[in-house]
Design an enzyme around this catalytic site. Structure first.
Site, PDB file in Angstrom:
ATOM      1  N   PHE A   5      -1.038  16.468   3.456  1.00  0.00           N
ATOM      2  CA  PHE A   5      -0.793  15.709   2.138  1.00  0.00           C
ATOM      3  C   PHE A   5       0.151  15.918   1.482  1.00  0.00           C
ATOM      4  O   PHE A   5       0.687  16.805   0.825  1.00  0.00           O
ATOM      5  CB  PHE A   5      -2.549  16.436   1.070  1.00  0.00           C
ATOM      6  CG  PHE A   5      -2.733  15.487   0.039  1.00  0.00           C
ATOM      7  CD1 PHE A   5      -3.848  14.888   0.646  1.00  0.00           C
ATOM      8  CD2 PHE A   5      -1.903  16.037  -1.011  1.00  0.00           C
ATOM      9  CE1 PHE A   5      -4.512  14.355  -0.644  1.00  0.00           C
ATOM     10  CE2 PHE A   5      -3.149  15.477  -2.021  1.00  0.00           C
ATOM     11  CZ  PHE A   5      -4.070  14.668  -1.880  1.00  0.00           C
TER      12      PHE A   5
ATOM     13  N   GLU B  28       0.665  -1.265  -0.011  1.00  0.00           N
ATOM     14  CA  GLU B  28       0.007  -0.325   0.067  1.00  0.00           C
ATOM     15  C   GLU B  28       1.076   0.461  -0.286  1.00  0.00           C
ATOM     16  O   GLU B  28       2.039   1.220   0.436  1.00  0.00           O
ATOM     17  CB  GLU B  28      -0.748  -0.691   1.198  1.00  0.00           C
ATOM     18  CG  GLU B  28      -1.645   1.130   1.237  1.00  0.00           C
ATOM     19  CD  GLU B  28      -3.114   1.858   0.322  1.00  0.00           C
ATOM     20  OE1 GLU B  28      -2.700   1.318  -0.885  1.00  0.00           O
ATOM     21  OE2 GLU B  28      -3.583   1.431   0.545  1.00  0.00           O
ATOM     22  N   ASP B  29       0.623   2.779  -0.615  1.00  0.00           N
ATOM     23  CA  ASP B  29       0.896   3.579  -0.569  1.00  0.00           C
ATOM     24  C   ASP B  29       1.148   4.050   0.833  1.00  0.00           C
ATOM     25  O   ASP B  29       1.830   4.771   1.100  1.00  0.00           O
ATOM     26  CB  ASP B  29       0.792   4.563  -2.195  1.00  0.00           C
ATOM     27  CG  ASP B  29      -0.499   4.968  -2.174  1.00  0.00           C
ATOM     28  OD1 ASP B  29      -1.821   4.196  -0.606  1.00  0.00           O
ATOM     29  OD2 ASP B  29      -0.759   6.001  -2.407  1.00  0.00           O
TER      30      ASP B  29
ATOM     31  N   ARG C 298       2.602  11.948  -9.586  1.00  0.00           N
ATOM     32  CA  ARG C 298       2.482  10.345  -9.678  1.00  0.00           C
ATOM     33  C   ARG C 298       4.229  10.152 -10.866  1.00  0.00           C
ATOM     34  O   ARG C 298       4.786   9.549  -9.418  1.00  0.00           O
ATOM     35  CB  ARG C 298       1.557   9.549 -10.646  1.00  0.00           C
ATOM     36  CG  ARG C 298       0.251   9.775 -10.066  1.00  0.00           C
ATOM     37  CD  ARG C 298      -0.285   8.572 -10.912  1.00  0.00           C
ATOM     38  NE  ARG C 298      -1.719   8.507 -10.389  1.00  0.00           N
ATOM     39  CZ  ARG C 298      -2.320   8.023  -9.072  1.00  0.00           C
ATOM     40  NH1 ARG C 298      -1.743   7.925  -8.256  1.00  0.00           N
ATOM     41  NH2 ARG C 298      -3.242   7.853  -9.376  1.00  0.00           N
TER      42      ARG C 298
ATOM     43  N   ASP D  53      -4.202   5.463   6.221  1.00  0.00           N
ATOM     44  CA  ASP D  53      -4.264   7.093   6.618  1.00  0.00           C
ATOM     45  C   ASP D  53      -5.205   6.778   7.718  1.00  0.00           C
ATOM     46  O   ASP D  53      -4.969   6.497   8.647  1.00  0.00           O
ATOM     47  CB  ASP D  53      -5.094   7.826   5.789  1.00  0.00           C
ATOM     48  CG  ASP D  53      -5.813   9.283   5.384  1.00  0.00           C
ATOM     49  OD1 ASP D  53      -4.704   9.780   6.441  1.00  0.00           O
ATOM     50  OD2 ASP D  53      -6.251   9.452   5.437  1.00  0.00           O
TER      51      ASP D  53
HETATM   52  P1  5GP Z   1      -7.470   5.161   3.986  1.00  0.00           P
HETATM   53  O1  5GP Z   1      -8.685   4.436   3.975  1.00  0.00           O
HETATM   54  O2  5GP Z   1      -6.818   4.769   5.046  1.00  0.00           O
HETATM   55  O3  5GP Z   1      -7.787   6.730   4.674  1.00  0.00           O
HETATM   56  O4  5GP Z   1      -7.118   5.798   2.823  1.00  0.00           O
HETATM   57  C1  5GP Z   1      -5.548   5.120   2.435  1.00  0.00           C
HETATM   58  C2  5GP Z   1      -6.016   5.515   0.537  1.00  0.00           C
HETATM   59  O5  5GP Z   1      -6.304   7.499   1.073  1.00  0.00           O
HETATM   60  C3  5GP Z   1      -4.437   6.427   0.503  1.00  0.00           C
HETATM   61  O6  5GP Z   1      -4.079   4.672  -0.603  1.00  0.00           O
HETATM   62  C4  5GP Z   1      -4.422   7.011  -1.018  1.00  0.00           C
HETATM   63  O7  5GP Z   1      -4.661   6.585  -2.047  1.00  0.00           O
HETATM   64  C5  5GP Z   1      -5.565   8.207   0.531  1.00  0.00           C
HETATM   65  N1  5GP Z   1      -3.996   9.194   1.237  1.00  0.00           N
HETATM   66  C6  5GP Z   1      -4.508   9.494   1.957  1.00  0.00           C
HETATM   67  N2  5GP Z   1      -3.210  10.737   2.157  1.00  0.00           N
HETATM   68  C7  5GP Z   1      -3.187  10.691   1.398  1.00  0.00           C
HETATM   69  C8  5GP Z   1      -2.289  12.014   1.222  1.00  0.00           C
HETATM   70  O8  5GP Z   1      -1.605  12.519   2.180  1.00  0.00           O
HETATM   71  N3  5GP Z   1      -2.095  11.514  -0.444  1.00  0.00           N
HETATM   72  C9  5GP Z   1      -2.506  11.301  -1.244  1.00  0.00           C
HETATM   73  N4  5GP Z   1      -2.876  11.877  -2.781  1.00  0.00           N
HETATM   74  N5  5GP Z   1      -3.503   9.798  -1.076  1.00  0.00           N
HETATM   75  C10 5GP Z   1      -3.048  10.185   0.350  1.00  0.00           C
HETATM   76 MG    MG Z   2      -4.437   4.141  -2.159  1.00  0.00          MG
END
Ligand code: 5GP
Ligand code: MG
Length: 178
Positions: free
Chosen positions: A154, A101-102, A167, A105
């Site tokens: 962010f 996963e990237d 990206r 959050d």
């Molecule tokens: P979660 O379900 O954990 O809230 O969501 C995770 C996803 O939210 C990540 O895979 C990503 O796609 C998006 N996300 C969370 N923080 C950031 C951020 O700082 N920048 C971007 N571009 N996407 C984020």
């Molecule tokens: Mg994602």
């Protein structure tokens, strides 16, 4: 929103990312030393650069697959809906699986994806996230391996977008609005 409305400043350099991936790869190799073939699952689209660098660093037999999930709903709600837009191409029953996963959050996306994959009966199921924002967590979940803990900013770059841009930046940058 156009690129002119914000600036991107470097938070984690390409060199630091590469060094961290090298170290993490050694831990993953140790953990999965006995694997016949590891299924490395990239969560689209943000992990595509990370998974590409990670698998090239791994001295293990690997197979690569992808899954795309999308999280919807009001950010104010603690339970968000996660939908699978593209499922895996292959079966994972009885296999060793590493989900890539990237960013973790709130944790809803990873929680949902892991729950779904666990029901398919993998032998071992572990996760690696390049970035973690622990202060944002709504679900009690943590990846097995984490590249970097970051504050609630962010970020973009190294596969991660802002409205489908940035990206292709080789580093992780922080977005600031003008
Ligand atoms: P979660 O379900 O954990 O809230 O969501 C995770 C996803 O939210 C990540 O895979 C990503 O796609 C998006 N996300 C969370 N923080 C950031 C951020 O700082 N920048 C971007 N571009 N996407 C984020
Ligand atoms: Mg994602």
């Amino acid at each position: 929103m156009t690129q002119d409305d914000y600036t991107v400043s470097e938070m984690i350099s390409a060199k630091s990312i590469a060094a961290r991936i090298e170290a993490l790869a050694r831990e993953i190799e140790t953990h999965f030393a006995s694997t016949e073939k590891l299924v490395v699952v990239g969560l689209l689209r943000g992990s595509f650069v990370f998974i590409a660098d990670l698998v090239r660093e791994l001295k293990l037999p690997v197979e690569v697959d992808f899954l795309e999930a999308s999280s919807y709903g009001n950010a104010m709600e603690s339970s968000r809906e996660v939908r699978v837009l593209k499922d895996l191409s292959g079966a994972i029953e009885g296999r060793d699986v590493l989900v890539v996963e990237d960013i973790v959050d709130t944790g809803h996306t990873l929680n949902h994806v892991l729950g779904m994959l666990r029901r398919r009966g993998p032998a071992r199921l572990e996760t690696i996230a390049l970035l973690d924002k622990p202060s944002r967590r709504e679900v009690d979940i943590r990846a097995t391996w984490i590249g970097f803990d970051i504050p609630d900013e962010f970020v973009v770059g190294y596969g991660i977008d802002y409205a489908q841009r940035n990206r292709n930046l080789p580093f992780i940058g922080k977005v600031s609005h003008k």
